[in-house]
Design an enzyme around this catalytic site. Sequence first.
Site, PDB file in Angstrom:
ATOM      1  N   GLN A 134       0.809  -1.216   0.000  1.00 19.19           N
ATOM      2  CA  GLN A 134       0.000   0.000   0.000  1.00 19.19           C
ATOM      3  C   GLN A 134       0.842   1.267   0.000  1.00 19.19           C
ATOM      4  O   GLN A 134       0.351   2.357  -0.316  1.00 19.19           O
ATOM      5  CB  GLN A 134      -0.938   0.016   1.206  1.00 19.19           C
ATOM      6  CG  GLN A 134      -0.235   0.206   2.541  1.00 19.19           C
ATOM      7  CD  GLN A 134      -1.162   0.043   3.724  1.00 19.19           C
ATOM      8  OE1 GLN A 134      -1.747  -1.022   3.927  1.00 19.19           O
ATOM      9  NE2 GLN A 134      -1.300   1.092   4.517  1.00 19.19           N
ATOM     10  N   CYS A 141      -5.162   0.197   3.694  1.00 22.43           N
ATOM     11  CA  CYS A 141      -5.301  -1.209   4.085  1.00 22.43           C
ATOM     12  C   CYS A 141      -6.723  -1.692   3.922  1.00 22.43           C
ATOM     13  O   CYS A 141      -6.975  -2.844   3.534  1.00 22.43           O
ATOM     14  CB  CYS A 141      -4.820  -1.396   5.512  1.00 22.43           C
ATOM     15  SG  CYS A 141      -5.710  -0.425   6.753  1.00 22.43           S
ATOM     16  N   HIS A 276      -5.976  -1.503  11.878  1.00 21.21           N
ATOM     17  CA  HIS A 276      -5.395  -2.015  10.637  1.00 21.21           C
ATOM     18  C   HIS A 276      -6.254  -3.143  10.087  1.00 21.21           C
ATOM     19  O   HIS A 276      -6.699  -4.023  10.831  1.00 21.21           O
ATOM     20  CB  HIS A 276      -3.977  -2.519  10.888  1.00 21.21           C
ATOM     21  CG  HIS A 276      -3.265  -2.960   9.651  1.00 21.21           C
ATOM     22  ND1 HIS A 276      -3.140  -2.161   8.535  1.00 21.21           N
ATOM     23  CD2 HIS A 276      -2.637  -4.133   9.345  1.00 21.21           C
ATOM     24  CE1 HIS A 276      -2.456  -2.809   7.601  1.00 21.21           C
ATOM     25  NE2 HIS A 276      -2.152  -4.001   8.068  1.00 21.21           N
ATOM     26  N   ASN A 297      -1.309  -9.500   4.490  1.00 24.27           N
ATOM     27  CA  ASN A 297      -1.146  -8.084   4.766  1.00 24.27           C
ATOM     28  C   ASN A 297      -0.945  -7.323   3.452  1.00 24.27           C
ATOM     29  O   ASN A 297      -0.852  -7.922   2.380  1.00 24.27           O
ATOM     30  CB  ASN A 297       0.049  -7.869   5.703  1.00 24.27           C
ATOM     31  CG  ASN A 297      -0.016  -6.553   6.453  1.00 24.27           C
ATOM     32  OD1 ASN A 297      -0.933  -5.758   6.278  1.00 24.27           O
ATOM     33  ND2 ASN A 297       0.965  -6.314   7.300  1.00 24.27           N
TER      34      ASN A 297
END
Length: 330
Positions: A134, A141, A276, A297
């Site tokens: 990102q 996120c 997150h 992630n």
Amino acid sequence: MKTLILFVALVGYTQALSYSDVLEEEWNRFQIDYTKFYQTEDEALLRRLIFVDNKRRIDKHNRRFMAGLESYEMGVNQFTDLLPKEFQSQMLSSLNITEAEGLIEFRYSAPRDVDPPSSIDWRAKGAVTPVMDQGEICESCWAFATTGTLEGQTFVRTGRLVQLSAQNLVDCSSTYNNNCGGGLAARALKYIMDNGGINTESSYPYQGTMQQCRYDSRNIGATVQGRSLVKDKSEANLAVATALYGPVSVAVDGTGLQHYRSGVYNNPNCTNDLNHAMVVVGYGHDSYDGDYWLVKNSWGTSFGESGYIRMSRNRNNQCGIASYAVFPMV
């Protein structure tokens, strides 16, 4: 006696110098590996001091890890020249899930007669696209968590794996209160529902900053019919949802993730203050460190286990991982 004292002192000095030399070499390698350029000598000096302080903290943790006192290993990554507050400011955002919970159409509770498998990895089944980065400018996120669950759910239903555009969400869902300052998967999925689809990554690639909306209905990669929230912040419900339906968007307290490298992230100090978003793509059991969630992630493949993190499972919803678990109906 004086000779012995001098020898001991010299050994101590050599060991200290050796560690300093190692730190200096690691600092130089860090700048090359992560393409770090600093505008002034003062900034470079500050970043070096922060790096050295973080590296000492990493080494101290890893000594505990090697002694079996920690379940996960720390390591140098792209965030090692950042203060904890800088890391949190750049990579994390406060997620207000309260208002979004009331907007989701369905609540998912696992049927009583379902016995989920002991482990599952949707990567092995072809339901997971490559890890993305990102960047450090846009707190997107939430967009990657949205595309990740929708990509997986679409694959399970259709057998086709299509990488979807996080940039489409960043640019075009601001009226749903999503932007580079943060957002929520539920709101992003609502945008896709109302919009009639989301573009593919190939037609609308990620840029890492918020730009003018360029959605094109000719390049739809997936659609959404509804949204489901895992009920009761239950890890058991999350496990069944993951096993039966596919990857699920989750939100966690990511404050302690800055230096994670490998292993099962078991952090008793983790809170339920969610900041997150990531994607649960499976779960399993580690013979040493217990049950874990396999989580994708959006910090690039240099983070963690090739872009993934294994987070503790069945430890009282540690880090709030089941508190805001959302997946689409396609």
